[in-house]
Motif scaffolding. Structure first.
Motif, PDB file in Angstrom:
ATOM      1  N   LEU A  36      38.599 -21.294  22.982  1.00  0.00           N
ATOM      2  CA  LEU A  36      37.641 -21.861  22.040  1.00  0.00           C
ATOM      3  C   LEU A  36      36.213 -21.447  22.400  1.00  0.00           C
ATOM      4  N   GLY A  40      33.888 -19.011  20.097  1.00  0.00           N
ATOM      5  CA  GLY A  40      32.586 -19.442  19.594  1.00  0.00           C
ATOM      6  C   GLY A  40      31.472 -18.496  19.974  1.00  0.00           C
ATOM      7  N   PHE A 483      37.719 -15.921  14.171  1.00  0.00           N
ATOM      8  CA  PHE A 483      37.876 -17.317  13.749  1.00  0.00           C
ATOM      9  C   PHE A 483      39.343 -17.700  13.629  1.00  0.00           C
ATOM     10  N   VAL A 487      39.367 -19.470  17.267  1.00  0.00           N
ATOM     11  CA  VAL A 487      38.683 -20.748  17.005  1.00  0.00           C
ATOM     12  C   VAL A 487      39.556 -21.692  16.207  1.00  0.00           C
TER      13      VAL A 487
END
Length: 575
Positions: A36, A40, A483, A487
């Motif tokens: 994560l 990011g 993403f 993420v």
């Protein structure tokens, strides 16, 4: 009296106010947390790169093809001016932001940049004290060569030029003085050439800039070593080129006249015409002298007249009236110009006295008259048309039958006669000059060349669009990959609630820790939004509800204390 009170655990205040993101992040394991964080950071990097590329200024060419000396001076000045710059591929040009091109050029021009690799008369500005006469002459010659080089490089076809002047020393003896000469080396742009007129212009430019220099003493050579300056027959060659150009222009003019007349009649693609002109460029000069016959006596002009009288006469007494009349000369001859001459010794007149006799008397008279003479000089003009020949080809007419099929048929003879007359009038047909006109009607063989159509992805517009959108689309695709791959899975795990362990009916106590009383005695409560349980399936909620009902029937005091504690906000205690 013993009262059984059920202990019910309530969540802490800290748990009620905790951030769901923090709780979700705490539920992730170590690999998910690292993924994560890295995802990011990568997303932030992609957004920053996209923002940087979007705000990147468009660079345009400031100067190109500069010498190393001028390029270094321009770059040093740009650094002092705090103007960002770049080098083009290969270092052939200096690029600056598009919105600063004109301002930067003006600021550099105010400082005399770029100076150029060629120096002219500005060399005279740096004259040193104590320069010898030879150094002054050499500096002047270098400056003159630089100025001539700049003038020649201003031509569109010339990329670079070098001028070498040979200026001999002048002495006091006029007969022993040598005339100056010059040599010019030009480097042309690829695909360009200098015509005769341009080379002659360079020769006269150099010859006119140096005193006592003749155009024949100037040599012009290109980068391949070809001699471009004119030969001794340069005047004739220049005239021949002009004559050829004039002939071609005249033929095109007559051809266009024919096309302008016939295209509205037979169509633009149904007529072809060619005109050949035979011109006379010879320069003739004629001198003629004419003599007319003698005119009448009243119109003739006497140039000179000579009268000779000689003779002797016999002795005789004087006769006549003495006085001045006897001494007068004989009168003017009245014989016509073309009359027969009088016999020798015969004198017309009566100036001899009566009764006298003459002997040995001779008289001669010569009269010269002006002779008419006409001298005419005629010079024939050049470029006279000696003969014109016109050839016109017409396509067959197209017709459509009742079935809609198209076919071609020859033009009628009447139409061909009319077209022939139009062509004759268009070129100014002159039979005495030997002009000829030939009009032919034939079917055109149209061979259409099929141009292969490129696919939409091979077209230039599509390729340009792809190149312009490649960077934004690539950044967007990279962002989506980060993403969706790093993420989004971590966010889904953060949003999912923690899994509760399943309990068997035997492990369920009458009142489990943390449970709530959902109903009271014999009061069926329907929960909105919850699916109805299957009748044959026993769930944990049903077991808790049965335990609560049994507790309310067996120990109503304890249930009342629990409800009272909920209403007062205090925890129930067993008495």
């Amino acid at each position: 009296m013993n009262t059984a009170v059920a202990e019910i655990d309530t969540p802490l205040a800290a748990d009620r106010t905790a951030n769901p993101l923090v709780q979700g992040y705490s539920r992730l394991d170590a690999p998910r947390k690292i993924m994560l964080v890295l995802g990011g950071l990568a997303m932030i990097g992609v957004l920053a790169a996209a923002f940087f590329m979007a705000n990147q200024p468009d660079y345009r060419v400031l100067y190109a093809n500069l010498s190393d000396k001028d390029g270094g001076a321009v770059i040093a000045q740009l650094s002092q001016m705090n103007v960002p710059y770049r080098h083009a591929e290969g270092g052939s040009a200096i690029l600056v932001p598009a919105n600063q091109v004109h301002e930067t050029r003006l600021r550099l021009a105010s400082q005399g940049l770029p100076r150029g690799a060629v120096t002219g008369f500005e060399l005279m500005d740096n004259s040193r004290l104590g320069m010898t006469q030879f150094q002054e002459r050499l500096t002047f010659q270098r400056g003159l060569e630089g100025e001539l080089t700049r003038s020649i490089m201003s031509l569109n076809s010339v990329a670079e030029a070098r001028v070498h002047l040979a200026l001999p020393n002048q002495n006091g003896f006029f007969r022993e003085q040598q005339r100056p000469s010059a040599s010019v080396l030009v480097t042309l742009f690829p695909g360009r050439a200098l015509d005769r007129a341009q080379v002659a212009g360079i020769v006269h430019l150099v010859a006119s800039s140096v005193p006592e220099m003749q155009p024949a003493a100037v040599s012009v050579v290109d980068q391949h070593g070809n001699l471009l300056s004119q030969t001794p027959n340069q005047a004739n060659e220049l005239i021949n080129a002009q004559q050829l150009e004039f002939t071609r222009m005249l033929e095109q003019m007559y051809t266009q006249r024919i096309l302008d007349l016939l295209e509205p009649v037979v169509g633009r693609e149904n007529v072809r015409a060619q005109v050949t002109a035979d011109l006379d460029f010879s320069l003739t000069e004629q001198t003629s002298e004419q003599h007319r016959p003698n005119q009448g006596p009243n119109e003739a002009a006497v140039r000179s007249m000579q009268l000779i009288e000689a003779g002797s006469q016999l002795d005789q007494p004087p006769a006549g009236v003495p006085g001045a009349v006897a001494n007068l000369p004989p009168g003017q001859a009245t014989a016509p110009i073309n009359a027969e001459a009088a016999p020798v010794g015969m004198v017309a007149g009566d100036n001899v006295g009566q009764g006298g006799t003459e002997a040995n008397r001779r008289r001669e008279q010569v009269t010269n008259f002006e002779v008419d003479r006409t001298v005419s000089v005629t010079r024939g003009s050049t470029g006279n048309i000696r003969r014109l020949s016109a050839a016109v080809v017409l396509n067959h007419a197209q017709t459509t039958d009742r079935r809609g099929q198209t076919s071609t048929v020859p033009l009628p003879p009447e139409t061909m006669e009319q077209i022939n007359a139009l062509v004759r009038e268009a070129i100014g047909f002159n039979a005495q000059r030997g002009d000829s006109v030939n009009v032919l009607n034939a079917a055109f063989n149209r061979t259409e060349t099929e141009i292969p159509e490129l696919a939409w992805w091979q077209q230039a517009n599509t390729m340009d669009l792809v190149r312009s959108l490649a960077w934004p689309l690539g950044m967007l695709l990279l962002g989506l990959i980060l993403f969706l791959g790093m993420v989004r899975p971590a966010l889904k795990m953060m949003a999912a609630p923690p899994a509760k362990p399943e309990q068997t009916p035997e492990a369920i106590t009458p009142l489990s820790t943390g449970s709530q009383l959902n109903t009271v005695v014999d009061n069926e409560t329907q929960r909105p939004g919850l699916p109805a349980p299957v009748p044959n399936e026993v769930t944990a909620e049903m077991l808790r509800l049965e335990d609560a009902k049994r507790l309310a029937k067996d120990n109503p005091v304890a249930v009342a204390n629990i409800v009272r504690g909920w209403m007062s906000g205090e925890s129930a205690q067993a008495t």
